[in-house]
Design a protein around this motif. Sequence first.
Motif, PDB file in Angstrom:
ATOM      1  N   VAL A   1       0.849  -1.192   0.000  1.00 27.68           N
ATOM      2  CA  VAL A   1       0.000   0.000   0.000  1.00 27.68           C
ATOM      3  C   VAL A   1       0.884   1.242   0.000  1.00 27.68           C
ATOM      4  CG1 VAL A   1      -1.782   1.272   1.246  1.00 27.68           C
ATOM      5  CG2 VAL A   1      -1.796  -1.228   1.235  1.00 27.68           C
ATOM      6  N   SER A   2       0.598   2.166  -0.903  1.00 25.02           N
ATOM      7  CA  SER A   2       1.408   3.381  -0.978  1.00 25.02           C
ATOM      8  C   SER A   2       1.143   4.259   0.237  1.00 25.02           C
ATOM      9  CB  SER A   2       1.080   4.161  -2.255  1.00 25.02           C
ATOM     10  OG  SER A   2      -0.217   4.711  -2.187  1.00 25.02           O
ATOM     11  N   GLU A   3       2.153   5.042   0.606  1.00 20.85           N
ATOM     12  CA  GLU A   3       2.002   5.930   1.755  1.00 20.85           C
ATOM     13  C   GLU A   3       0.891   6.933   1.510  1.00 20.85           C
ATOM     14  OE1 GLU A   3       4.710   8.956   4.514  1.00 20.85           O
ATOM     15  OE2 GLU A   3       5.534   8.058   2.689  1.00 20.85           O
ATOM     16  N   ARG A   4       0.768   7.388   0.284  1.00 19.70           N
ATOM     17  CA  ARG A   4      -0.245   8.396  -0.026  1.00 19.70           C
ATOM     18  C   ARG A   4      -1.645   7.858   0.223  1.00 19.70           C
ATOM     19  NH1 ARG A   4       0.244  11.631  -5.497  1.00 19.70           N
ATOM     20  NH2 ARG A   4       1.457  12.961  -4.110  1.00 19.70           N
ATOM     21  N   SER A   5      -1.891   6.611  -0.134  1.00 17.92           N
ATOM     22  CA  SER A   5      -3.237   6.070  -0.009  1.00 17.92           C
ATOM     23  C   SER A   5      -3.678   5.970   1.445  1.00 17.92           C
ATOM     24  CB  SER A   5      -3.317   4.687  -0.669  1.00 17.92           C
ATOM     25  OG  SER A   5      -2.555   3.740   0.054  1.00 17.92           O
ATOM     26  N   LEU A   6      -2.724   5.919   2.376  1.00 14.58           N
ATOM     27  CA  LEU A   6      -3.082   5.830   3.784  1.00 14.58           C
ATOM     28  C   LEU A   6      -3.671   7.130   4.303  1.00 14.58           C
ATOM     29  CD1 LEU A   6       0.082   3.979   5.140  1.00 14.58           C
ATOM     30  CD2 LEU A   6      -2.174   2.982   4.718  1.00 14.58           C
ATOM     31  N   TYR A   7      -3.415   8.239   3.611  1.00 16.06           N
ATOM     32  CA  TYR A   7      -3.850   9.541   4.090  1.00 16.06           C
ATOM     33  C   TYR A   7      -5.052  10.080   3.324  1.00 16.06           C
ATOM     34  CZ  TYR A   7       0.462   9.847   6.784  1.00 16.06           C
ATOM     35  OH  TYR A   7       1.473   9.609   7.679  1.00 16.06           O
ATOM     36  N   GLU A   8      -5.503   9.362   2.325  1.00 22.47           N
ATOM     37  CA  GLU A   8      -6.548   9.904   1.467  1.00 22.47           C
ATOM     38  C   GLU A   8      -7.766   8.998   1.420  1.00 22.47           C
ATOM     39  OE1 GLU A   8      -3.754  12.393  -1.661  1.00 22.47           O
ATOM     40  OE2 GLU A   8      -4.821  10.636  -2.363  1.00 22.47           O
ATOM     41  N   THR A   9      -8.943   9.633   1.501  1.00 26.72           N
ATOM     42  CA  THR A   9     -10.193   8.925   1.287  1.00 26.72           C
ATOM     43  C   THR A   9     -10.442   8.846  -0.203  1.00 26.72           C
ATOM     44  OG1 THR A   9     -11.094   9.778   3.354  1.00 26.72           O
ATOM     45  CG2 THR A   9     -12.678   8.966   1.723  1.00 26.72           C
ATOM     46  N   PRO A  10     -10.794   7.679  -0.750  1.00 28.37           N
ATOM     47  CA  PRO A  10     -11.003   7.583  -2.192  1.00 28.37           C
ATOM     48  C   PRO A  10     -12.152   8.462  -2.654  1.00 28.37           C
ATOM     49  CG  PRO A  10     -11.778   5.611  -1.065  1.00 28.37           C
ATOM     50  CD  PRO A  10     -11.030   6.417  -0.062  1.00 28.37           C
ATOM     51  N   MET A  11     -12.001   9.067  -3.833  1.00 26.30           N
ATOM     52  CA  MET A  11     -13.060   9.882  -4.418  1.00 26.30           C
ATOM     53  C   MET A  11     -13.870   8.987  -5.349  1.00 26.30           C
ATOM     54  SD  MET A  11     -10.887  13.362  -5.167  1.00 26.30           S
ATOM     55  CE  MET A  11     -12.332  14.364  -5.455  1.00 26.30           C
ATOM     56  N   ARG A  12     -15.173   9.100  -5.245  1.00 19.21           N
ATOM     57  CA  ARG A  12     -16.036   8.205  -5.994  1.00 19.21           C
ATOM     58  C   ARG A  12     -15.899   8.456  -7.490  1.00 19.21           C
ATOM     59  NH1 ARG A  12     -19.791   4.594  -5.504  1.00 19.21           N
ATOM     60  NH2 ARG A  12     -21.427   4.419  -7.064  1.00 19.21           N
ATOM     61  N   SER A  13     -15.789   7.385  -8.258  1.00 22.33           N
ATOM     62  CA  SER A  13     -15.680   7.491  -9.712  1.00 22.33           C
ATOM     63  C   SER A  13     -17.053   7.614 -10.337  1.00 22.33           C
ATOM     64  CB  SER A  13     -14.966   6.252 -10.266  1.00 22.33           C
ATOM     65  OG  SER A  13     -15.097   6.189 -11.672  1.00 22.33           O
ATOM     66  N   ILE A  14     -17.172   8.400 -11.404  1.00 23.21           N
ATOM     67  CA  ILE A  14     -18.445   8.514 -12.114  1.00 23.21           C
ATOM     68  C   ILE A  14     -18.770   7.236 -12.869  1.00 23.21           C
ATOM     69  CG2 ILE A  14     -18.244  11.006 -12.377  1.00 23.21           C
ATOM     70  CD1 ILE A  14     -17.442  10.513 -15.306  1.00 23.21           C
ATOM     71  N   HIS A  15     -17.804   6.331 -12.945  1.00 20.43           N
ATOM     72  CA  HIS A  15     -18.014   5.105 -13.717  1.00 20.43           C
ATOM     73  C   HIS A  15     -18.541   3.953 -12.859  1.00 20.43           C
ATOM     74  CE1 HIS A  15     -15.978   7.178 -16.935  1.00 20.43           C
ATOM     75  NE2 HIS A  15     -14.894   7.324 -16.192  1.00 20.43           N
ATOM     76  N   LEU A  16     -18.655   4.146 -11.546  1.00 16.05           N
ATOM     77  CA  LEU A  16     -19.100   3.070 -10.676  1.00 16.05           C
ATOM     78  C   LEU A  16     -20.626   3.034 -10.590  1.00 16.05           C
ATOM     79  CD1 LEU A  16     -16.623   3.228  -7.654  1.00 16.05           C
ATOM     80  CD2 LEU A  16     -16.627   1.628  -9.570  1.00 16.05           C
TER      81      LEU A  16
END
Length: 348
Positions: free
Chosen positions: A308-323
């Motif tokens: 897991v990248s360090e950046r991903s630990l600090y960020e909440t995923p943004m919802r994709s318009i494709h989901l």
Amino acid sequence: MRARSTWQRFSSETKNAVESALFSDGMPQETLALYSRWWQLETYLRSLCYVELRSNHGINWATHIGEGATRRRQADESRDYMASADWEDPLSYLDVGKLFPLIENNWDLVGPSLMNREALLARVPELLAIRHRLGHLRRPHSDDLSRLEQTLRDLEKGAFTAYSTYNSDWDASRDVEDPVVAAWVREEHPTAQRLIDHARRQYDVPFQLSYSVRPYAARPKPGEPITGHPGAIWKATFYTLTRDVQTATLWRDSYLSRNVRELVIHMLVNTGRISFTFPAVDDGLRISDAIGEAFDAVLLCSRPSREVSERSLYETPMRSIHLDPRIQTASGWNIVDDSAVPISIFGA
């Protein structure tokens, strides 16, 4: 490492579009703020209607929203080359002018997750006036934003109830005479016999069956079956702490059977686990099969975890318009529970 701001996480195309509208084409900044708040309000109301209608009526829930939305959806199928991720959701085609009557007509289902009935219905004309100004590109009234934010604040308590009860789970007693319990707690289903121990040993993917109850419904009494109980929701959870599962791939690439897609309310995606929720009011044998089909799909689609990248630990995923809207990631439907107090749902 500090998380990037929301603006920094926008794509260059999004940044360019927003800046062009605000600074080149004269779009009032209040309109952008107003649209954001309206999006929060309307998407919450639509998603609430969806969950409560599904949990009460099961697979035939869409027959309770009116024919207009269905006709619009069918018409949109003729333009499938430009279909959005919402095209399979009948409620996304319901005119906003009919959304509030739908809420009023189903108040016994949605009311516990809203606010005072008379207060909300009294605001409907004002709310629709704001929506029409947005829809017809009229500049907002100076009080429009504050009116919307007050409504969102008044909905905070009800929204917390809606979300937290969805994620307040109970384990079903193995002694209950219930087809889903027999299949997945007592492990009488062939797929349960084949996969539960195998998945834990070979894939490190434990399985859990639980259920929750919507605010409008009473919890089944001890010894009573959950299946067939309006307002109860089955949740099949697969713990994937050591596995990577690509959400879009799992959903799109024919891993999930038609039976799962017809019955599922949501696919909840959290760090280290994926859950599928089903209305307990639907046929228990079909639900049992759907859980097995989802189990196979998760294992087939999973791979050993990468670092897991360090950046991903600090960020909440943004919802994709494709989901697909049934996939919930970083939303109230999959992250809010009783332990989340104190929390602001809408941040208004």
